[in-house]
Design a protein around this motif. Structure first.
Motif, short mmCIF file in Angstrom:
data_model
loop_
_atom_site.label_atom_id
_atom_site.label_comp_id
_atom_site.label_asym_id
_atom_site.label_seq_id
_atom_site.Cartn_x
_atom_site.Cartn_y
_atom_site.Cartn_z
N GLN A 28 0.98 -1.62 0.00
CA GLN A 28 -0.55 0.16 -0.28
C GLN A 28 0.96 1.74 0.44
OE1 GLN A 28 -2.29 0.20 3.09
NE2 GLN A 28 -4.06 -1.66 1.44
N ARG A 63 -5.99 7.31 2.26
CA ARG A 63 -5.86 6.38 3.35
C ARG A 63 -7.15 5.00 3.74
NH1 ARG A 63 -2.21 6.58 7.83
NH2 ARG A 63 -3.00 5.05 8.17
N HIS A 64 -8.14 6.20 4.83
CA HIS A 64 -8.21 5.23 5.20
C HIS A 64 -10.50 5.98 5.20
CE1 HIS A 64 -6.25 2.17 6.44
NE2 HIS A 64 -5.39 3.19 7.09
N GLY A 65 -10.52 7.15 4.44
CA GLY A 65 -11.51 7.50 3.98
C GLY A 65 -11.63 8.87 4.62
N PHE A 99 -25.20 -3.41 0.87
CA PHE A 99 -23.91 -4.46 1.28
C PHE A 99 -22.30 -3.69 0.26
CE2 PHE A 99 -21.00 -7.99 -0.33
CZ PHE A 99 -21.05 -8.42 1.64
N GLN A 122 -21.18 -0.55 2.43
CA GLN A 122 -20.77 -0.63 3.64
C GLN A 122 -19.31 -0.71 2.57
OE1 GLN A 122 -21.19 -0.64 7.14
NE2 GLN A 122 -23.32 -0.05 6.53
N LEU A 123 -19.19 -2.03 1.79
CA LEU A 123 -17.73 -2.20 1.86
C LEU A 123 -17.25 -1.45 0.78
CD1 LEU A 123 -18.07 -6.04 -0.36
CD2 LEU A 123 -17.50 -5.84 1.70
N PHE A 160 -17.38 2.60 3.86
CA PHE A 160 -17.25 2.47 5.20
C PHE A 160 -16.15 1.17 5.53
CE2 PHE A 160 -21.13 3.08 7.24
CZ PHE A 160 -21.97 4.66 6.51
N MET A 161 -15.99 0.39 4.53
CA MET A 161 -15.11 -0.99 4.76
C MET A 161 -13.50 -0.47 3.61
SD MET A 161 -17.35 -4.06 5.20
CE MET A 161 -16.72 -4.86 6.21
N LEU A 211 -12.47 -1.33 0.55
CA LEU A 211 -12.76 -2.10 -0.43
C LEU A 211 -12.38 -1.28 -1.17
CD1 LEU A 211 -12.34 -4.74 -0.55
CD2 LEU A 211 -14.82 -4.89 -1.80
N TYR A 263 -5.86 -9.15 -2.58
CA TYR A 263 -6.10 -10.03 -2.32
C TYR A 263 -7.88 -10.09 -1.32
CZ TYR A 263 -1.81 -12.18 -2.46
OH TYR A 263 -0.14 -12.42 -2.96
N LYS A 264 -8.42 -9.17 -1.13
CA LYS A 264 -8.92 -8.87 -0.09
C LYS A 264 -10.03 -8.82 -1.29
CE LYS A 264 -8.75 -5.61 3.77
NZ LYS A 264 -9.36 -3.87 3.84
N THR A 292 -10.51 -12.63 -1.88
CA THR A 292 -11.02 -13.98 -0.85
C THR A 292 -12.82 -12.95 -0.94
OG1 THR A 292 -10.04 -12.26 1.07
CG2 THR A 292 -9.20 -14.33 0.87
N LEU A 293 -13.12 -12.07 -0.86
CA LEU A 293 -14.41 -11.85 -0.91
C LEU A 293 -15.38 -12.55 -1.93
CD1 LEU A 293 -16.46 -9.61 0.77
CD2 LEU A 293 -15.69 -8.25 -1.11
#
Lengths: 204, 108
Positions: free
Chosen positions: B3, B15-17, B62, B65-66, B69-70, B72, B80-81, B84-85
């Motif tokens: 990253q 970075r995180h919103g 959904f 949220q992804l 908030f998450m 993605l 990889y995230k 796997t999702l």
């Protein structure tokens, strides 16, 4: 994925190897969430297969009381937002803001659980227990498992708050804030499907 | 995780919103919650149409949220995230739809 050297991590984590490990742990938690999705999928499948099997008792339409459930939904939705604000406060380096939003999040979570327990107790007092029918077994197991996850989340964030007041913002507590926040968003996402497939489709 | 483009340039918003991202996500989820509630309560649509509306609004929520908030979207390659999702959702779809499908044929 964990590259050996990231000079840019240095000023964040103190020493790089440690920070990479924290990133790897976050990814590990992500994989746990995916497996938790599969757990909920089996419970959803069970409920959806059994929901017409009421053993002569009442069905979804007769026993669900939507006003309370709608309030629960908005409470959990708001708590998902406030747990995001906690992460923003963390990024801004504000421990006070972080603690404040985490406390708001667990209080909203506690309201959600209180309402859900009240709903369950009311159903049981009316004689609709987990033993009554296949439909109610599926219902209590699915919704109860979600409630258990939320309760666990409340305990977890409480422990994290204690840790944050003792140690402050470190790479470890930083990672923990991120994964609890992921967990909380995930629980909200699961609730969206509970609300849609159990409640809204039940009363439709 | 790879990253380094996002981390290290001091751009925390990326970075995180940002607050804006969270507020938009929150507003979208409220709209996507109120709409299906009204549709069910006021019987706006027929049975099948209501089912579809509920399915679509849940899927969109959904996604909100992804993405909002998450975070993605912010993941750097290799993703990889996301992988796997997708694998997880595939298993979820097979378990849920497969159970319903097979039991339809078994119970009668």
């Amino acid at each position: 994925m964990a590259h050996a050297h990231h000079p840019s991590f240095a000023h964040e984590g103190g020493h790089e190897g440690h920070h990479d490990l924290e990133e790897l742990r976050k990814f590990g938690f992500w994989i746990f969430l995916i497996t938790d999705c599969i757990l909920f999928a089996t419970l959803f499948a069970t409920y959806l297969v059994l929901r017409e099997h009421t053993a002569g008792g009442p069905g979804a339409k007769e026993i669900f009381e939507m006003p309370g459930v709608i309030v629960e939904t908005f409470i959990l939705l708001t708590s998902s937002f406030t747990s995001g604000l906690a992460v923003l406060a963390l990024n801004a380096g504000s421990r006070k803001g972080l603690l404040g939003w985490l406390i708001v999040t667990i209080l909203l979570g506690a309201c959600f659980i209180a309402m859900e327990v009240t709903e369950f107790l009311k159903l049981v007092s009316e004689g609709h227990t987990i033993h009554s029918s296949a439909f109610l077994s599926g219902f209590f197991t699915l919704v109860g498992t979600h409630g258990l996850h939320v309760s666990l989340g409340i305990c977890w964030i409480t422990a994290l708050i204690i840790q944050l007041t003792r140690h402050g913002i470190t790479p470890v507590t930083q990672r923990k804030v991120h994964i609890t926040s992921l967990y909380w968003h995930f629980l909200d996402a699961v609730w969206i499907f509970v609300f849609t497939f159990v409640y809204l489709m039940g009363v439709r | 995780m790879a990253q380094h483009n996002a981390i290290g340039h001091g751009d925390h918003a990326e970075r995180h919103g940002s607050l804006r991202e969270y507020v938009i996500g929150f507003a979208l989820s409220i709209i996507l919650t109120i709409f299906p509630i009204l549709a069910v309560m006021n019987h706006w649509f027929g049975n099948t149409a209501t089912f579809l509306v509920l399915l679509i609004t849940a899927a969109l929520q959904f996604a909100v949220q992804l993405l909002f908030f998450m975070h993605l979207r912010e993941e750097e390659r290799p993703r990889y995230k996301l992988m796997t999702l997708i694998l997880g959702l595939l298993i979820v779809a097979v378990v849920v739809y497969g159970s319903i499908w097979i039991m339809e044929h078994n119970m009668y």
